[in-house]
Motif scaffolding. Sequence first.
Motif, PDB file in Angstrom:
ATOM      1  N   THR A   1       0.857  -1.192   0.000  1.00 15.17           N
ATOM      2  CA  THR A   1       0.000   0.000   0.000  1.00 15.17           C
ATOM      3  C   THR A   1       0.886   1.232   0.000  1.00 15.17           C
ATOM      4  O   THR A   1       2.021   1.213   0.512  1.00 15.17           O
ATOM      5  CB  THR A   1      -0.926   0.037   1.229  1.00 15.17           C
ATOM      6  OG1 THR A   1      -0.151   0.172   2.422  1.00 15.17           O
ATOM      7  CG2 THR A   1      -1.782  -1.218   1.304  1.00 15.17           C
ATOM      8  N   LEU A   2       0.333   2.313  -0.555  1.00 16.59           N
ATOM      9  CA  LEU A   2       1.004   3.601  -0.546  1.00 16.59           C
ATOM     10  C   LEU A   2      -0.052   4.650  -0.245  1.00 16.59           C
ATOM     11  O   LEU A   2      -0.909   4.931  -1.081  1.00 16.59           O
ATOM     12  CB  LEU A   2       1.670   3.888  -1.893  1.00 16.59           C
ATOM     13  CG  LEU A   2       2.280   5.288  -2.084  1.00 16.59           C
ATOM     14  CD1 LEU A   2       3.378   5.545  -1.055  1.00 16.59           C
ATOM     15  CD2 LEU A   2       2.824   5.453  -3.492  1.00 16.59           C
ATOM     16  N   GLY A   3      -0.003   5.199   0.975  1.00 16.65           N
ATOM     17  CA  GLY A   3      -1.074   6.092   1.399  1.00 16.65           C
ATOM     18  C   GLY A   3      -2.391   5.346   1.439  1.00 16.65           C
ATOM     19  O   GLY A   3      -2.521   4.327   2.109  1.00 16.65           O
ATOM     20  N   LYS A   4      -3.392   5.835   0.699  1.00 16.21           N
ATOM     21  CA  LYS A   4      -4.693   5.167   0.639  1.00 16.21           C
ATOM     22  C   LYS A   4      -4.769   4.101  -0.448  1.00 16.21           C
ATOM     23  O   LYS A   4      -5.709   3.314  -0.471  1.00 16.21           O
ATOM     24  CB  LYS A   4      -5.799   6.202   0.392  1.00 16.21           C
ATOM     25  CG  LYS A   4      -5.927   7.264   1.473  1.00 16.21           C
ATOM     26  CD  LYS A   4      -7.027   8.249   1.111  1.00 16.21           C
ATOM     27  CE  LYS A   4      -7.164   9.339   2.162  1.00 16.21           C
ATOM     28  NZ  LYS A   4      -8.242  10.305   1.792  1.00 16.21           N
ATOM     29  N   MET A   5      -3.798   4.103  -1.327  1.00 22.92           N
ATOM     30  CA  MET A   5      -3.850   3.209  -2.482  1.00 22.92           C
ATOM     31  C   MET A   5      -3.261   1.842  -2.171  1.00 22.92           C
ATOM     32  O   MET A   5      -2.332   1.711  -1.362  1.00 22.92           O
ATOM     33  CB  MET A   5      -3.110   3.842  -3.663  1.00 22.92           C
ATOM     34  CG  MET A   5      -3.731   5.146  -4.152  1.00 22.92           C
ATOM     35  SD  MET A   5      -2.844   5.843  -5.573  1.00 22.92           S
ATOM     36  CE  MET A   5      -1.295   6.309  -4.786  1.00 22.92           C
ATOM     37  N   THR A   6      -3.795   0.831  -2.841  1.00 25.00           N
ATOM     38  CA  THR A   6      -3.321  -0.540  -2.695  1.00 25.00           C
ATOM     39  C   THR A   6      -2.587  -0.937  -3.970  1.00 25.00           C
ATOM     40  O   THR A   6      -3.093  -0.728  -5.080  1.00 25.00           O
ATOM     41  CB  THR A   6      -4.487  -1.503  -2.450  1.00 25.00           C
ATOM     42  OG1 THR A   6      -5.201  -1.082  -1.289  1.00 25.00           O
ATOM     43  CG2 THR A   6      -3.995  -2.921  -2.230  1.00 25.00           C
ATOM     44  N   PHE A   7      -1.395  -1.519  -3.827  1.00 27.80           N
ATOM     45  CA  PHE A   7      -0.554  -1.892  -4.966  1.00 27.80           C
ATOM     46  C   PHE A   7      -0.347  -3.398  -5.043  1.00 27.80           C
ATOM     47  O   PHE A   7       0.689  -3.860  -5.473  1.00 27.80           O
ATOM     48  CB  PHE A   7       0.806  -1.183  -4.876  1.00 27.80           C
ATOM     49  CG  PHE A   7       0.749   0.270  -5.224  1.00 27.80           C
ATOM     50  CD1 PHE A   7       1.025   0.708  -6.498  1.00 27.80           C
ATOM     51  CD2 PHE A   7       0.406   1.206  -4.271  1.00 27.80           C
ATOM     52  CE1 PHE A   7       0.972   2.055  -6.824  1.00 27.80           C
ATOM     53  CE2 PHE A   7       0.346   2.549  -4.582  1.00 27.80           C
ATOM     54  CZ  PHE A   7       0.627   2.978  -5.862  1.00 27.80           C
ATOM     55  N   THR A   8      -1.328  -4.152  -4.629  1.00 25.64           N
ATOM     56  CA  THR A   8      -1.249  -5.607  -4.719  1.00 25.64           C
ATOM     57  C   THR A   8      -2.522  -6.128  -5.350  1.00 25.64           C
ATOM     58  O   THR A   8      -3.611  -5.582  -5.097  1.00 25.64           O
ATOM     59  CB  THR A   8      -1.040  -6.247  -3.331  1.00 25.64           C
ATOM     60  OG1 THR A   8      -1.121  -7.671  -3.452  1.00 25.64           O
ATOM     61  CG2 THR A   8      -2.077  -5.775  -2.345  1.00 25.64           C
ATOM     62  N   PRO A   9      -2.434  -7.170  -6.193  1.00 22.44           N
ATOM     63  CA  PRO A   9      -3.650  -7.728  -6.799  1.00 22.44           C
ATOM     64  C   PRO A   9      -4.503  -8.518  -5.823  1.00 22.44           C
ATOM     65  O   PRO A   9      -5.620  -8.924  -6.162  1.00 22.44           O
ATOM     66  CB  PRO A   9      -3.093  -8.622  -7.914  1.00 22.44           C
ATOM     67  CG  PRO A   9      -1.726  -9.004  -7.459  1.00 22.44           C
ATOM     68  CD  PRO A   9      -1.204  -7.826  -6.698  1.00 22.44           C
ATOM     69  N   ASP A  10      -3.996  -8.741  -4.609  1.00 17.77           N
ATOM     70  CA  ASP A  10      -4.744  -9.507  -3.615  1.00 17.77           C
ATOM     71  C   ASP A  10      -5.855  -8.624  -3.037  1.00 17.77           C
ATOM     72  O   ASP A  10      -5.589  -7.644  -2.336  1.00 17.77           O
ATOM     73  CB  ASP A  10      -3.804  -9.976  -2.509  1.00 17.77           C
ATOM     74  CG  ASP A  10      -4.467 -10.991  -1.580  1.00 17.77           C
ATOM     75  OD1 ASP A  10      -5.701 -11.153  -1.663  1.00 17.77           O
ATOM     76  OD2 ASP A  10      -3.752 -11.618  -0.777  1.00 17.77           O
ATOM     77  N   SER A  11      -7.095  -8.973  -3.330  1.00 14.07           N
ATOM     78  CA  SER A  11      -8.233  -8.170  -2.851  1.00 14.07           C
ATOM     79  C   SER A  11      -8.458  -8.300  -1.355  1.00 14.07           C
ATOM     80  O   SER A  11      -9.237  -7.524  -0.781  1.00 14.07           O
ATOM     81  CB  SER A  11      -9.510  -8.587  -3.594  1.00 14.07           C
ATOM     82  OG  SER A  11      -9.793  -9.959  -3.382  1.00 14.07           O
ATOM     83  N   ASP A  12      -7.804  -9.245  -0.706  1.00 15.31           N
ATOM     84  CA  ASP A  12      -7.954  -9.417   0.739  1.00 15.31           C
ATOM     85  C   ASP A  12      -7.026  -8.511   1.534  1.00 15.31           C
ATOM     86  O   ASP A  12      -7.037  -8.536   2.768  1.00 15.31           O
ATOM     87  CB  ASP A  12      -7.694 -10.876   1.132  1.00 15.31           C
ATOM     88  CG  ASP A  12      -8.821 -11.800   0.699  1.00 15.31           C
ATOM     89  OD1 ASP A  12      -9.952 -11.309   0.556  1.00 15.31           O
ATOM     90  OD2 ASP A  12      -8.565 -13.005   0.503  1.00 15.31           O
ATOM     91  N   VAL A  13      -6.196  -7.726   0.834  1.00 18.65           N
ATOM     92  CA  VAL A  13      -5.270  -6.813   1.505  1.00 18.65           C
ATOM     93  C   VAL A  13      -5.755  -5.385   1.286  1.00 18.65           C
ATOM     94  O   VAL A  13      -6.026  -4.967   0.155  1.00 18.65           O
ATOM     95  CB  VAL A  13      -3.839  -6.980   0.963  1.00 18.65           C
ATOM     96  CG1 VAL A  13      -2.892  -5.969   1.623  1.00 18.65           C
ATOM     97  CG2 VAL A  13      -3.339  -8.402   1.206  1.00 18.65           C
ATOM     98  N   GLU A  14      -5.853  -4.620   2.366  1.00 21.96           N
ATOM     99  CA  GLU A  14      -6.281  -3.231   2.273  1.00 21.96           C
ATOM    100  C   GLU A  14      -5.668  -2.449   3.425  1.00 21.96           C
ATOM    101  O   GLU A  14      -5.152  -3.021   4.403  1.00 21.96           O
ATOM    102  CB  GLU A  14      -7.805  -3.113   2.322  1.00 21.96           C
ATOM    103  CG  GLU A  14      -8.419  -3.588   3.630  1.00 21.96           C
ATOM    104  CD  GLU A  14      -9.935  -3.450   3.642  1.00 21.96           C
ATOM    105  OE1 GLU A  14     -10.507  -3.531   4.753  1.00 21.96           O
ATOM    106  OE2 GLU A  14     -10.519  -3.270   2.581  1.00 21.96           O
ATOM    107  N   VAL A  15      -5.728  -1.117   3.318  1.00 18.53           N
ATOM    108  CA  VAL A  15      -5.235  -0.249   4.377  1.00 18.53           C
ATOM    109  C   VAL A  15      -6.401   0.578   4.893  1.00 18.53           C
ATOM    110  O   VAL A  15      -7.226   1.071   4.112  1.00 18.53           O
ATOM    111  CB  VAL A  15      -4.085   0.658   3.875  1.00 18.53           C
ATOM    112  CG1 VAL A  15      -4.555   1.586   2.775  1.00 18.53           C
ATOM    113  CG2 VAL A  15      -3.474   1.456   5.024  1.00 18.53           C
ATOM    114  N   GLN A  16      -6.477   0.708   6.199  1.00 19.45           N
ATOM    115  CA  GLN A  16      -7.502   1.522   6.842  1.00 19.45           C
ATOM    116  C   GLN A  16      -6.830   2.756   7.437  1.00 19.45           C
ATOM    117  O   GLN A  16      -5.934   2.646   8.271  1.00 19.45           O
ATOM    118  CB  GLN A  16      -8.223   0.720   7.923  1.00 19.45           C
ATOM    119  CG  GLN A  16      -9.038  -0.446   7.372  1.00 19.45           C
ATOM    120  CD  GLN A  16      -9.738  -1.247   8.457  1.00 19.45           C
ATOM    121  OE1 GLN A  16      -9.513  -1.038   9.646  1.00 19.45           O
ATOM    122  NE2 GLN A  16     -10.584  -2.175   8.036  1.00 19.45           N
TER     123      GLN A  16
END
Length: 320
Positions: free
Chosen positions: A85-100
Motif C-alpha cells: 500500500t502507498l497512502g490510501k492506495m493498494t498496490f497488490t492484486p490480492d483483494s484481501d489486503v487493504e489499508v484503513q
Amino acid sequence: MAAGTGSERPRWPLVAGLFVILVAFRRADSHDYYRSHPSSVPIFLPVPTEITVHQGETAHLRCRIQNLGPKFVVWRKADDESPLTLGKMTFTPDSDVEVQLEEIPGHEEGEEESRYDLVIKNVSQDQAGVYACQISATNNYTQNITLHVLDPVKYKPELELTGTEYVSLMEDIRLVCNATGAQTAPDAVDWFFNGEPITDTRGPWQDRLVRLNNKPIPGRSLISELIIKRATMEDRGHYVCRLTKKLAKGFKVHILNDKKNHKEPKRDMLSEGYSMGEETQPPSQESSHSSSGAAAFWPHTHIFTVLMLCLKLTYGSLGS
C-alpha cells in the motif's frame, strides 16, 4: 489469449514507476517541511509488534504515527521492495489486503495522530513474516511488525434446534435452528416436515411460511428461523433441520385444539339461569286468568265471613 496476456504485462512496471515518482516528490516536500519545521519529526507510537492469527482469520497490523506531516506511509513485506500500500492506495492484486486510514486531531500542533492499519483477510501461511510500515522521507523511518500464522482451528460442525413443543390452534409455530460450520458459517440449512422438504411455493404452507436467516459477524453460525403462521391440525408432526447428510436435528410439534376446552358464553350464561338474547316475555294468558281469578275470589270470601260473624252475634244475643 496471448495478446490479452501481453497487454496486461506492462501494468506493473508502470505502477512501479509511478510509485518512484510519488516517493521522490514526497521526499522533496518532506525535506522542505522539515527545514521549516525542524522540531516536527515523525514518531511511531507504541503498538503490538507480534501478531498471531490462525489461517483463514483476519490479521490487523497497526501503525500509529505522530507528526506525519506531508509524507506518505508505505506498507510492504520487509523482504520485498514492492509496496503493498502507498497512502490510501493498494498496490497488490490480492483483494484481501487493504489499508484503513484514520486521522486523529490533537489538542496542540504536532500532536496529530495518523493511523495506517494493514488488514489482511483470510490470511494464509505464505503471508506470515515481517511487515514494514515506512515513512517516505529523507531519513528512513520504519517500524517492523511480525505476523505469525498458525494452522487453521479445527472445529466440529454443530446443530441445535429449539422451539415451542405445544402450539394452540391458529397460533404461529416458531422453530430456531442454530447451525455452526467447521470453518465458516453455513450458507443454508434444509427444513423437512414428516420426511418431506418444506417449500413455501406450494402445499399446505403456501402464504403461511416465513424463513429468516441471520449470520452473526464475526462467527461461524447461521441462525435459521422457521415460522408457520396460523397453525392448523395438519401442521402437527415431526420437523427436521438438516445441515449435512450426517448432521440433522428433529423436533416434534403438537397442536392443541383449544376450542374443546373453551366455554362458550351462551353456555356460561345458561348456567346462571338465562341465555344470551333472551328477552323478558309477558305472562301467558293462562297465568293471567289464574291471577285475576284469585283476586276476584278474595272479596266474596271476605263478605261471607262478615255475614257469618253478624249472624253469630245476633243469635248469640237473643239466646242470652
